[in-house]
Enzyme design. Structure first.
Site, PDB file in Angstrom:
ATOM      1  N   ILE A 269       0.845  -1.255   0.068  1.00  0.00           N
ATOM      2  CA  ILE A 269      -0.018  -0.082  -0.029  1.00  0.00           C
ATOM      3  C   ILE A 269       0.958   1.199  -0.031  1.00  0.00           C
ATOM      4  CG2 ILE A 269      -2.012   1.197   1.392  1.00  0.00           C
ATOM      5  CD1 ILE A 269      -2.797  -1.251   0.142  1.00  0.00           C
TER       6      ILE A 269
ATOM      7  N   ARG B 160      -5.011  -8.514   7.153  1.00  0.00           N
ATOM      8  CA  ARG B 160      -4.017  -7.926   7.892  1.00  0.00           C
ATOM      9  C   ARG B 160      -3.174  -6.859   7.375  1.00  0.00           C
ATOM     10  NH1 ARG B 160      -6.557 -10.618  11.487  1.00  0.00           N
ATOM     11  NH2 ARG B 160      -5.853 -12.500  12.105  1.00  0.00           N
TER      12      ARG B 160
ATOM     13  N   GLU C  17      25.475   9.533  16.844  1.00  0.00           N
ATOM     14  CA  GLU C  17      24.433  10.062  17.651  1.00  0.00           C
ATOM     15  C   GLU C  17      25.297  10.489  18.840  1.00  0.00           C
ATOM     16  OE1 GLU C  17      21.085   7.882  18.677  1.00  0.00           O
ATOM     17  OE2 GLU C  17      20.415   7.716  16.788  1.00  0.00           O
TER      18      GLU C  17
ATOM     19  N   PRO D 296       4.875  -6.961  17.427  1.00  0.00           N
ATOM     20  CA  PRO D 296       4.476  -8.120  16.674  1.00  0.00           C
ATOM     21  C   PRO D 296       3.206  -8.368  16.064  1.00  0.00           C
ATOM     22  CG  PRO D 296       4.642  -8.914  18.902  1.00  0.00           C
ATOM     23  CD  PRO D 296       5.266  -7.522  18.843  1.00  0.00           C
TER      24      PRO D 296
ATOM     25  N   GLU E 293       9.302  -5.372  12.688  1.00  0.00           N
ATOM     26  CA  GLU E 293      10.541  -4.548  13.151  1.00  0.00           C
ATOM     27  C   GLU E 293      11.354  -5.339  14.466  1.00  0.00           C
ATOM     28  OE1 GLU E 293      12.233  -0.338  14.740  1.00  0.00           O
ATOM     29  OE2 GLU E 293      10.176  -1.149  15.377  1.00  0.00           O
TER      30      GLU E 293
ATOM     31  N   GLU F  29      21.235  14.219   8.274  1.00  0.00           N
ATOM     32  CA  GLU F  29      20.708  15.604   8.034  1.00  0.00           C
ATOM     33  C   GLU F  29      19.385  16.065   8.730  1.00  0.00           C
ATOM     34  OE1 GLU F  29      18.691  15.414   3.790  1.00  0.00           O
ATOM     35  OE2 GLU F  29      20.794  16.000   3.962  1.00  0.00           O
TER      36      GLU F  29
ATOM     37  N   GLU G 289      18.311  14.614  11.613  1.00  0.00           N
ATOM     38  CA  GLU G 289      18.390  14.220  13.004  1.00  0.00           C
ATOM     39  C   GLU G 289      19.160  15.317  14.174  1.00  0.00           C
ATOM     40  OE1 GLU G 289      19.266   9.813  14.892  1.00  0.00           O
ATOM     41  OE2 GLU G 289      21.005  10.782  13.520  1.00  0.00           O
TER      42      GLU G 289
END
Length: 183
Positions: free
Chosen positions: A14, A37, A96, A114, A119, A140, A142
């Protein structure tokens, strides 16, 4: 095949973005009925529990648009295609925080949500930290503020909801457990 498995009958992408892709899938349920789903595909991520020689936890304060607020987190970042988690963890730690580490150990990996996303986050502990003079630059888009907290301060941040995400709460609880076990 598990008796609980859902068979995918059709999958349609999608949306495809910079970080995630969204799929709508038609599935056959274990009882033979059909359902839909909504699935988010994510390349995975790393998170780094970086502990200084004086037992401070290196954190970053970052604005999270989805929450419309800043929160304090352990350094983390998205895996690039084909990138090994340890390589990503070292890169994200330096980008970071400006720190590099002597040792990096995988603590655990877990799925974040889940029920609708694939991820997976690989959580590492980094020790033997050294601050680099000219470290790798942030992305750039962040912007972060560096914080170094004692375990007691981090626990208070959890109570105050300044630390409010699962990976960082896990990291704080891991250190609490280590302290309680005398490790």
């Amino acid at each position: 095949m598990s008796s609980l498995e859902e068979k995918t009958l059709h999958s349609e992408e999608i949306f495809s973005g910079k970080v995630i892709s969204l799929y709508l899938e038609d599935v056959e349920l274990p009882n033979g009925n059909h359902s839909k789903r909504e699935i988010i595909k994510h390349p995975g991520a790393v998170a780094i529990l970086a502990v200084t020689d004086d037992n401070k936890i290196v954190m970053v304060e970052q604005y999270r648009k989805a929450l419309e607020r800043t929160i304090v987190e352990i350094p983390a970042g998205k895996l690039e295609r084909g990138e090994k988690p340890e390589v990503c963890a070292r890169r994200e730690l330096e980008e970071e925080t400006g720190y590099v580490c002597e040792s990096l150990e995988l603590l655990t990996s877990f799925y974040t949500s889940p029920g609708f996303a694939d991820e997976i986050v690989h959580v590492f502990i980094a020790k033997g930290l050294t601050k680099k003079e000219n470290s790798a630059a942030l992305d750039e888009d962040e912007f972060v503020n560096l914080e170094e907290l004692t375990l007691a301060e981090a626990i208070q941040y959890v109570k105050d909801q300044k630390i409010y995400d699962a990976k960082t709460a896990y990291a704080v609880q891991f250190l609490q457990l280590q302290e309680a076990l005398g490790k």
